[in-house]
Write a protein that holds these residues in place. Structure first.
Motif, short mmCIF file in Angstrom:
data_model
loop_
_atom_site.label_atom_id
_atom_site.label_comp_id
_atom_site.label_asym_id
_atom_site.label_seq_id
_atom_site.Cartn_x
_atom_site.Cartn_y
_atom_site.Cartn_z
N THR A 2 65.32 -19.02 0.46
CA THR A 2 64.29 -18.43 -0.40
C THR A 2 64.44 -16.92 -0.39
O THR A 2 64.59 -16.31 0.67
CB THR A 2 62.88 -18.82 0.08
N HIS A 3 64.44 -16.33 -1.59
CA HIS A 3 64.53 -14.88 -1.74
C HIS A 3 63.14 -14.31 -1.95
O HIS A 3 62.32 -14.89 -2.67
CB HIS A 3 65.40 -14.52 -2.95
N LEU A 4 62.86 -13.16 -1.35
CA LEU A 4 61.63 -12.43 -1.60
C LEU A 4 61.96 -11.19 -2.43
O LEU A 4 62.83 -10.40 -2.04
CB LEU A 4 60.97 -12.00 -0.28
N ILE A 90 62.05 -16.57 4.73
CA ILE A 90 62.80 -15.75 3.77
C ILE A 90 64.23 -15.53 4.25
O ILE A 90 64.46 -15.14 5.40
CB ILE A 90 62.10 -14.39 3.56
N GLY A 91 65.19 -15.76 3.35
CA GLY A 91 66.59 -15.55 3.69
C GLY A 91 67.07 -14.14 3.37
O GLY A 91 67.82 -13.54 4.13
N GLN A 92 66.66 -13.61 2.20
CA GLN A 92 67.01 -12.26 1.80
C GLN A 92 65.83 -11.63 1.07
O GLN A 92 65.03 -12.33 0.43
CB GLN A 92 68.22 -12.23 0.85
N VAL A 93 65.74 -10.31 1.16
CA VAL A 93 64.71 -9.55 0.46
C VAL A 93 65.39 -8.64 -0.55
O VAL A 93 66.43 -8.04 -0.26
CB VAL A 93 63.88 -8.71 1.46
N TRP A 94 64.80 -8.54 -1.74
CA TRP A 94 65.28 -7.65 -2.80
C TRP A 94 64.14 -6.68 -3.13
O TRP A 94 63.11 -7.10 -3.66
CB TRP A 94 65.67 -8.44 -4.05
N HIS A 95 64.34 -5.42 -2.81
CA HIS A 95 63.28 -4.43 -3.01
C HIS A 95 63.57 -3.62 -4.27
O HIS A 95 64.33 -2.65 -4.26
CB HIS A 95 63.19 -3.51 -1.80
N ALA A 96 62.96 -4.04 -5.39
CA ALA A 96 63.19 -3.38 -6.67
C ALA A 96 61.97 -2.62 -7.17
O ALA A 96 62.04 -1.95 -8.20
CB ALA A 96 63.61 -4.41 -7.73
N ALA A 97 60.83 -2.72 -6.47
CA ALA A 97 59.62 -2.02 -6.92
C ALA A 97 59.80 -0.52 -6.74
O ALA A 97 60.27 -0.06 -5.70
CB ALA A 97 58.42 -2.51 -6.11
N LEU A 132 67.85 -9.88 5.76
CA LEU A 132 68.59 -8.76 5.16
C LEU A 132 67.84 -8.22 3.95
O LEU A 132 67.30 -8.98 3.14
CB LEU A 132 69.99 -9.21 4.77
N VAL A 133 67.86 -6.89 3.79
CA VAL A 133 67.20 -6.22 2.67
C VAL A 133 68.24 -5.68 1.70
O VAL A 133 69.14 -4.93 2.09
CB VAL A 133 66.32 -5.04 3.16
N ASN A 134 68.12 -6.07 0.43
CA ASN A 134 68.89 -5.47 -0.65
C ASN A 134 67.98 -4.45 -1.33
O ASN A 134 67.02 -4.82 -2.02
CB ASN A 134 69.33 -6.53 -1.65
N ALA A 256 76.00 -10.94 -7.16
CA ALA A 256 77.31 -11.16 -6.56
C ALA A 256 77.40 -10.47 -5.21
O ALA A 256 77.90 -11.04 -4.23
CB ALA A 256 78.41 -10.65 -7.50
N VAL A 257 76.89 -9.25 -5.14
CA VAL A 257 76.86 -8.53 -3.87
C VAL A 257 75.95 -9.24 -2.88
O VAL A 257 76.26 -9.37 -1.69
CB VAL A 257 76.40 -7.07 -4.10
N GLY A 258 74.79 -9.71 -3.35
CA GLY A 258 73.86 -10.40 -2.48
C GLY A 258 74.42 -11.68 -1.89
O GLY A 258 74.06 -12.08 -0.78
N LEU A 259 75.31 -12.33 -2.63
CA LEU A 259 75.90 -13.58 -2.16
C LEU A 259 77.10 -13.36 -1.25
O LEU A 259 77.38 -14.19 -0.38
CB LEU A 259 76.30 -14.45 -3.35
N ASN A 260 77.83 -12.26 -1.46
CA ASN A 260 79.10 -12.10 -0.74
C ASN A 260 79.34 -10.73 -0.12
O ASN A 260 80.33 -10.55 0.59
CB ASN A 260 80.26 -12.39 -1.71
N GLY A 261 78.50 -9.76 -0.38
CA GLY A 261 78.78 -8.41 0.07
C GLY A 261 78.47 -8.18 1.54
O GLY A 261 77.51 -8.76 2.06
#
Length: 386
Positions: A2-4, A90-97, A132-134, A256-261
């Motif tokens: 699950t991504h946050l 949560i598996g990964q976090v994406w902070h775009a705000a 991990l935080v993106n 792509a980066v989130g899956l393999n970077g």
């Protein structure tokens, strides 16, 4: 997993969620402002369904409803205002705000959203066990630097053009020093979808277009068809790159980066085939109903009319007069490409045309230009105009 995601109702954030739905079978949980989870989810689904429609993506309303939900929260609140008990593992976090404002009068908002908000996000991620935080930043943390820009967190003092750039520098450093696993994602100037030309929010290039439209209407109201005969001078380097990148390309490379970077790495989500300032700005002017500008190195010979537009374009001058080339070695190593999203002659004008048609078709869509242009009538004694 699950991504946050934060900022999922925004331009890049919504495209990112749609790309996650297309590229993975994962579920997505989004932190969205609302009085409760139900109202936050309703707001989120409306935004995502609209984006999927104008981008013509494979994501359907059913898929969005089945795999995406929202948790009420606010990055400006301690712990992002989230109820930890309502969040899944949560598996990964994406902070775009983020706040995209730049003016000094919005200093408190910029700092609260982009600096305090990032600190609150770090606290939340630690409370969740440290996934991990993106972190979505901007390529323009480069500030006043010119020439090649590396994919690395800036050291030392970074001269910047405005409070927005400064806040994003601080946000990057906060993430890098957080003790968490992280990636930093740096889009350049994000424009609409590469195929449909559509966008869902209107800053960046669209703010520039808006300022031109307001300027043109104001001049016509006071001076008739003057601009049909007289090109406007613009301070810019016509040979510099204007790094415009479609929103779907940003989302595609981000996922792509989130899956393999690798973690602990900075990635430029930029356009290796960006147009020049001269070519792109000429198309933007023409698409806004103006003659292509005359590019000048300074405003030494500006008239009062020229200065009006120059003042309105103050924020954008940093993109037009400070040439940068963004290194993409890290991104290309993961994405397996050159990062070239060509915008042949005429295509930038198509993005502008889509936006103008939207404004003309839907009276509720207003140009987000923050400028107004007030002109004095010609003086009977001096003949001066302002």
């Amino acid at each position: 997993m699950t991504h946050l995601v934060t900022g999922a109702t925004g331009f890049v954030g919504a495209a990112l969620v749609l790309e996650l739905l297309e590229r993975t079978e994962d579920e997505v949980c989004c932190l969205v402002r609302g009085s409760d989870d139900a109202s936050a989810t309703a707001r989120l689904h409306t935004a995502l369904t609209h984006a999927a429609g104008v981008y013509r993506t494979p994501a359907t309303g059913e898929a969005i409803a089945a795999r995406v939900r929202a948790v009420a929260g606010d990055v400006t609140a301690a712990g992002c205002g989230a109820d930890l008990a309502s969040l899944p593992r949560i598996g990964q976090v994406w902070h775009a705000a983020a706040s995209l404002r730049f003016e000094d009068r919005y200093a408190a908002e910029i700092h609260t959203m982009n600096v305090v908000g990032t600190a609150n996000l770090v606290d939340l991620v630690k409370a969740l066990g440290g996934p991990l935080v993106n972190h979505v930043s901007t390529a323009y943390v480069a500030g006043r630097r010119t020439g090649p820009i590396e994919e690395s967190v800036p050291d030392g003092e970074v001269p910047t053009h405005n409070l927005y750039e400064r806040s994003k520098v601080e946000g990057e450093r906060m993430i890098a020093r957080s003790g968490l696993d992280w990636r930093i994602l740096r889009p350049s100037i994000v424009i609409g979808h590469g195929t449909t030309r559509a966008a869902t929010t209107f800053s960046g290039m669209y703010g520039f277009v808006s300022a031109l439209l307001v300027f043109r209407r104001s001049v016509q109201r006071h001076f008739g068809h003057l601009l049909g005969f007289r090109p406007i001078p613009l301070i810019a380097d016509p040979e510099a790159e204007l790094n415009l990148v479609p929103v779907d390309a940003v989302a595609r490379e981000a996922v792509a980066v989130g899956l393999n970077g690798p973690a602990g790495t900075v990635f430029h989500l930029t356009n290796a085939a960006s147009p020049t300032v001269g070519a792109a700005i000429s198309e933007i002017f023409e698409g806004s109903g103006l003659r292509p500008p005359v590019f000048v190195p300074d405003g030494g010979r500006f008239t009062a009319l020229d200065r009006k537009l120059d003042d309105a374009m103050d924020f954008y001058s940093s993109y037009l007069a400070y040439g940068k080339t963004f290194d993409r070695a890290n991104t290309d190593a993961v994405c397996g490409g050159t990062g070239a999203f060509p915008l042949p002659p005429g295509e930038v004008g198509e993005f502008v045309g889509w936006y103008r048609e939207l404004i003309e078709r839907d009276g509720r869509v207003t140009a987000p230009a923050r400028q107004s242009f007030a002109f004095r009538r010609p003086s009977h004694t001096t003949g001066e105009r302002e």
